[in-house]
Design a protein around this motif. Sequence first.
Motif, mmCIF file in Angstrom:
data_model
loop_
_atom_site.group_PDB
_atom_site.id
_atom_site.type_symbol
_atom_site.label_atom_id
_atom_site.label_comp_id
_atom_site.label_asym_id
_atom_site.label_seq_id
_atom_site.Cartn_x
_atom_site.Cartn_y
_atom_site.Cartn_z
ATOM 1 N N ALA A 109 0.831 -1.216 0.000
ATOM 2 C CA ALA A 109 0.000 0.000 0.000
ATOM 3 C C ALA A 109 0.853 1.249 0.000
ATOM 4 C CB ALA A 109 -0.925 -0.003 1.211
ATOM 5 N N GLY A 110 0.504 2.188 -0.867
ATOM 6 C CA GLY A 110 1.226 3.446 -0.923
ATOM 7 C C GLY A 110 0.847 4.180 -2.190
ATOM 8 N N LEU A 111 1.205 5.454 -2.221
ATOM 9 C CA LEU A 111 0.995 6.249 -3.438
ATOM 10 C C LEU A 111 2.285 6.198 -4.241
ATOM 11 C CD1 LEU A 111 -0.785 9.326 -1.805
ATOM 12 C CD2 LEU A 111 -1.847 7.347 -2.933
ATOM 13 N N LYS A 112 2.168 6.216 -5.589
ATOM 14 C CA LYS A 112 3.367 5.934 -6.395
ATOM 15 C C LYS A 112 3.585 6.859 -7.590
ATOM 16 C CE LYS A 112 0.994 2.757 -9.456
ATOM 17 N NZ LYS A 112 1.024 1.565 -10.288
ATOM 18 N N ALA A 113 2.793 7.944 -7.707
ATOM 19 C CA ALA A 113 2.949 8.805 -8.886
ATOM 20 C C ALA A 113 4.032 9.855 -8.623
ATOM 21 C CB ALA A 113 1.629 9.464 -9.242
ATOM 22 N N VAL A 114 5.161 9.693 -9.325
ATOM 23 C CA VAL A 114 6.335 10.528 -9.070
ATOM 24 C C VAL A 114 6.021 12.019 -9.253
ATOM 25 C CG1 VAL A 114 8.695 11.014 -9.832
ATOM 26 C CG2 VAL A 114 7.858 8.658 -9.773
ATOM 27 N N GLY A 115 5.384 12.365 -10.377
ATOM 28 C CA GLY A 115 5.090 13.769 -10.677
ATOM 29 C C GLY A 115 4.162 14.375 -9.638
ATOM 30 N N ARG B 62 1.084 14.912 0.882
ATOM 31 C CA ARG B 62 0.176 13.775 0.680
ATOM 32 C C ARG B 62 0.989 12.466 0.676
ATOM 33 N NH1 ARG B 62 -3.272 12.027 -4.308
ATOM 34 N NH2 ARG B 62 -4.532 10.552 -3.152
ATOM 35 N N TYR B 63 2.185 12.521 0.063
ATOM 36 C CA TYR B 63 3.029 11.324 -0.028
ATOM 37 C C TYR B 63 3.666 10.988 1.307
ATOM 38 C CZ TYR B 63 1.997 10.429 -4.769
ATOM 39 O OH TYR B 63 1.302 10.059 -5.886
ATOM 40 N N TYR B 64 4.172 12.038 2.004
ATOM 41 C CA TYR B 64 4.784 11.758 3.305
ATOM 42 C C TYR B 64 3.728 11.232 4.271
ATOM 43 C CZ TYR B 64 9.009 13.865 1.533
ATOM 44 O OH TYR B 64 10.132 14.118 0.781
ATOM 45 N N ASP B 65 2.529 11.834 4.228
ATOM 46 C CA ASP B 65 1.476 11.386 5.136
ATOM 47 C C ASP B 65 1.060 9.946 4.799
ATOM 48 O OD1 ASP B 65 -0.514 11.405 7.080
ATOM 49 O OD2 ASP B 65 -2.022 12.122 5.669
ATOM 50 N N ASN B 66 0.689 9.719 3.566
ATOM 51 C CA ASN B 66 0.169 8.385 3.233
ATOM 52 C C ASN B 66 1.248 7.304 3.377
ATOM 53 O OD1 ASN B 66 -1.959 6.628 2.468
ATOM 54 N ND2 ASN B 66 -1.148 6.532 0.406
ATOM 55 N N ASN B 67 2.392 7.492 2.732
ATOM 56 C CA ASN B 67 3.367 6.401 2.677
ATOM 57 C C ASN B 67 4.083 6.185 4.019
ATOM 58 O OD1 ASN B 67 2.526 6.458 0.057
ATOM 59 N ND2 ASN B 67 4.528 6.748 -0.859
ATOM 60 N N LEU B 68 4.460 7.292 4.686
ATOM 61 C CA LEU B 68 5.216 7.111 5.932
ATOM 62 C C LEU B 68 4.293 6.749 7.094
ATOM 63 C CD1 LEU B 68 7.837 10.026 5.762
ATOM 64 C CD2 LEU B 68 8.054 7.676 4.944
ATOM 65 N N VAL B 69 3.203 7.505 7.262
ATOM 66 C CA VAL B 69 2.347 7.264 8.426
ATOM 67 C C VAL B 69 1.734 5.856 8.340
ATOM 68 C CG1 VAL B 69 0.286 8.035 9.688
ATOM 69 C CG2 VAL B 69 1.899 9.720 8.761
ATOM 70 N N SER B 70 1.303 5.446 7.144
ATOM 71 C CA SER B 70 0.692 4.116 7.057
ATOM 72 C C SER B 70 1.718 3.027 7.401
ATOM 73 C CB SER B 70 0.066 3.874 5.682
ATOM 74 O OG SER B 70 1.052 3.900 4.700
ATOM 75 N N THR B 71 2.969 3.244 7.012
ATOM 76 C CA THR B 71 3.992 2.235 7.327
ATOM 77 C C THR B 71 4.260 2.185 8.831
ATOM 78 O OG1 THR B 71 4.957 2.555 5.140
ATOM 79 C CG2 THR B 71 6.328 1.442 6.772
ATOM 80 N N VAL B 72 4.332 3.351 9.471
ATOM 81 C CA VAL B 72 4.566 3.361 10.929
ATOM 82 C C VAL B 72 3.411 2.648 11.649
ATOM 83 C CG1 VAL B 72 4.813 4.816 12.980
ATOM 84 C CG2 VAL B 72 6.004 5.435 10.874
#
Length: 349
Positions: free
Chosen positions: A82-88, A96-106
Amino acid sequence: MSKILVTGGAGYIGTHTLVALAEAGFESVVIDDFSNSKPEALRRVSALAGREIPVMRADLRDAEALRRTFSEHTFDAVIHFAGLKAVGESVRIPLRYYDNNLVSTVRLLEAMEEHGCRRLVFSSSATVYGDPASLPLREEAPLSATSPYGRTKLMIEEMLRDLARASALKNDPPEGAWRIDALRYFNPVGAHESGQIGEDPNGVPNNLFPYLSQVAVGRLPELTVYGSDYPTPDGTGVRDYLHVMDLAEGHVAAVRHLLDESLPAPFAEAINLGTGSGISVVQAIRAFESASGKSIPVRVSERRPGDVAACYADPSKAARMLGWTARRNLAAMCEDTWRWQSRNPSGYA
Ligand code: NAD
Ligand code: UD1
């Protein structure tokens, strides 16, 4: 039968991995918020797997939902897609990326700690190598990131290495120690051989293969080739395209590696998953034309900002450590992409 929690299991790589896990005799449970996928994808996976796969519709940042999932099931390992993956998009909306990808992993790692499940396969990416100084890329190559998306992958890899270090410091017993494989994918393409599941990007695709297949099926008028003046044999960008079913089987191999109790615990390994060969944009277009029988109208434009000339893996660590090598060639990648796209011109819609 071992039971695996698959986060982001409704997405492109997750669906294919669920099929490979079922074939290998693993039971799976999915947690996904369907922010970038559709429930129809999982219905098709269940049909291919020949059994219903339980699904929890939830955002991984929801600690309560995670607690419920971990109390209802006992997991032997987790695969975290699970994570967001659109580079642009990550460049435009970094938070949005730091929140979704990092917080969900923690949140996920906390739930795993709490429930004593410390076996994890993580979706990293070749993007952690930044602009490669030398090729092929070995896992020891210097790491850097050129986008917030890439930085989330680097930061999560660091977090995982910290967990393994903490386990070693505490002298955790082997069954309670963190064992982690961070798989650095090169360029996953293709679809399941059945044509039932495949990649279904929202809106206009950014990546070469979904773009090629939407041109071939008539949804888009032409392919733009981003740059023909790279220092590569034909001037176009070179990448290590990897069949998504090979990638899926790489995850099965990684789960077996984590569950191998004869290995010294703990560890956090970074492992490349690629074929080891570089394919240019022109070679990919030719192969796609011959697989689909369609001619692809092409326009050459400027280089795309942020792109590198060439990027391909040294996949020998995966062979040594996981006993895994990619088996499917470029023709199969194109044929399977085309079967999926031509039978499902609008994806899962
Ligand atoms: P995908 O978008 O198809 O799948 C990701 C899934 O995660 C989606 O089903 C989405 O709904 C879900 N999701 C996202 N945020 C969530 C959240 N907070 N809670 C619950 N579910 C959430 O992407 P994919 O191509 O299958 O990629 C899977 C992983 O592999 C990602 O982490 C991606 O960064 C990584 N990766 C992908 C590629 C690639 O080219 N596809 C390359 C390298 C690495
Ligand atoms: C992209 C991501 C990367 C991610 C990888 C995984 C960017 C900048 N990078 O990499 O972070 O890990 O996907 O799949 O998005 N091309 C064209 N025309 C197109 C699309 C692509 O010529 O319409 C070319 C590109 O310039 C490149 C090659 O095709 O040379 C592959 O591009 P793409 O599929 O987007 O993958 P990457 O750029 O390698």
